[in-house]
Design a protein around this motif. Structure first.
Motif, PDB file in Angstrom:
ATOM      1  N   LEU A 137      -5.524   4.365   2.285  1.00 53.94           N
ATOM      2  CA  LEU A 137      -4.953   3.314   1.435  1.00 53.94           C
ATOM      3  C   LEU A 137      -4.253   2.244   2.276  1.00 53.94           C
ATOM      4  N   GLU A 167     -12.649   5.868  -2.900  1.00 51.74           N
ATOM      5  CA  GLU A 167     -11.731   5.230  -3.853  1.00 51.74           C
ATOM      6  C   GLU A 167     -10.415   4.802  -3.220  1.00 51.74           C
ATOM      7  N   SER A 168      -9.934   5.539  -2.230  1.00 50.21           N
ATOM      8  CA  SER A 168      -8.697   5.163  -1.547  1.00 50.21           C
ATOM      9  C   SER A 168      -8.871   3.845  -0.798  1.00 50.21           C
ATOM     10  N   ALA A 174      -9.031   1.004  -3.468  1.00 50.60           N
ATOM     11  CA  ALA A 174      -7.680   0.720  -3.976  1.00 50.60           C
ATOM     12  C   ALA A 174      -6.853  -0.023  -2.929  1.00 50.60           C
ATOM     13  N   PHE A 208       2.283   1.635  -3.418  1.00 47.82           N
ATOM     14  CA  PHE A 208       1.238   2.119  -4.338  1.00 47.82           C
ATOM     15  C   PHE A 208       0.935   3.598  -4.094  1.00 47.82           C
ATOM     16  N   ALA A 209       1.030   4.037  -2.840  1.00 50.55           N
ATOM     17  CA  ALA A 209       0.802   5.451  -2.518  1.00 50.55           C
ATOM     18  C   ALA A 209       1.818   6.348  -3.228  1.00 50.55           C
ATOM     19  N   GLN A 210       3.005   5.795  -3.502  1.00 50.24           N
ATOM     20  CA  GLN A 210       4.048   6.562  -4.191  1.00 50.24           C
ATOM     21  C   GLN A 210       3.664   6.929  -5.624  1.00 50.24           C
ATOM     22  N   ILE A 211       2.855   6.074  -6.246  1.00 47.72           N
ATOM     23  CA  ILE A 211       2.537   6.283  -7.669  1.00 47.72           C
ATOM     24  C   ILE A 211       1.079   6.651  -7.906  1.00 47.72           C
ATOM     25  N   SER A 212       0.339   6.888  -6.829  1.00 48.12           N
ATOM     26  CA  SER A 212      -1.075   7.238  -6.982  1.00 48.12           C
ATOM     27  C   SER A 212      -1.377   8.506  -6.195  1.00 48.12           C
ATOM     28  N   ASN A 213      -2.570   9.007  -6.391  1.00 50.90           N
ATOM     29  CA  ASN A 213      -3.001  10.212  -5.669  1.00 50.90           C
ATOM     30  C   ASN A 213      -4.023   9.885  -4.588  1.00 50.90           C
ATOM     31  N   TYR A 214      -4.095   8.629  -4.178  1.00 45.65           N
ATOM     32  CA  TYR A 214      -5.039   8.233  -3.145  1.00 45.65           C
ATOM     33  C   TYR A 214      -4.555   8.699  -1.773  1.00 45.65           C
ATOM     34  N   SER A 255       0.826  -1.213   0.000  1.00 48.78           N
ATOM     35  CA  SER A 255       0.000   0.000   0.000  1.00 48.78           C
ATOM     36  C   SER A 255       0.859   1.261   0.000  1.00 48.78           C
TER      37      SER A 255
END
Length: 161
Positions: free
Chosen positions: A28, A89-90, A93, A17-23, A14
């Motif tokens: 997350l 959405e967070s 994901a 993934f937070a590094q490459i998403s805006n969630y 997680s």
């Protein structure tokens, strides 16, 4: 893999993934931990199986261990269900990332998983380990270090926004 390894796997995945998403990274990661435990609802001795024993028993009787709840079909259905009920959405994901991390970790065990359920093919990595063994402990330490690494960036992003 043991529950603690799945938890740290959900955290590390997680945070990565937070590094490459805006969630939202807090949602997350929280959902990633929950998602990392959900597939083992089919095992009464697991952390989630002990928390929800009735659900665990029903799932175990219907499907057995490491079949439906350890499949791409399950991942897809959980994603569809969460999207239908319009959860943040967070959280969606994070749950999906956590479930995916669980599946990948269990593919590293000797028993593997039925990734393509209902097709009865066992999927595992060429090199596997025993649940609770030395290699799993090494994986746990590696995932812990990755969590610190990815977490450092996430915390920095939150503090310095």
């Amino acid at each position: 893999m043991t529950g603690k390894t799945h938890i740290i796997g959900g955290i590390a995945t997680s945070l990565a993934f937070a590094q490459i998403s805006n969630y939202d990274p807090v949602l997350l990661v929280g959902a990633g931990v929950v998602g990392a435990l959900i597939p083992d609802i089919c095992h009464g001795g697991s952390k989630i199986g002990r928390t929800f024993p009735l659900i665990s028993k029903v799932v175990q009787v219907l499907f057995g261990h490491r079949t439906f709840t350890h499949s791409l079909l399950f991942l897809f259905l959980i994603g569809a269900l969460l999207n239908m009920i319009s959860i943040n959405e967070s959280i969606v994901a994070g749950m999906l990332v956590g479930i995916a991390s669980h599946l990948i970790l269990d593919m590293a065990t000797k028993n593997g998983i039925k990734l393509l359920f209902p097709i009865k093919i066992t999927v595992r990595f060429p090199m596997t380990t025993r649940t609770g063994g030395t290699v799993e402990h090494i994986v746990f330490v590696a995932l812990s270090l990755l969590s610190v690494y990815f977490g450092y960036d996430v915390v920095g992003d939150i503090v310095f926004r």
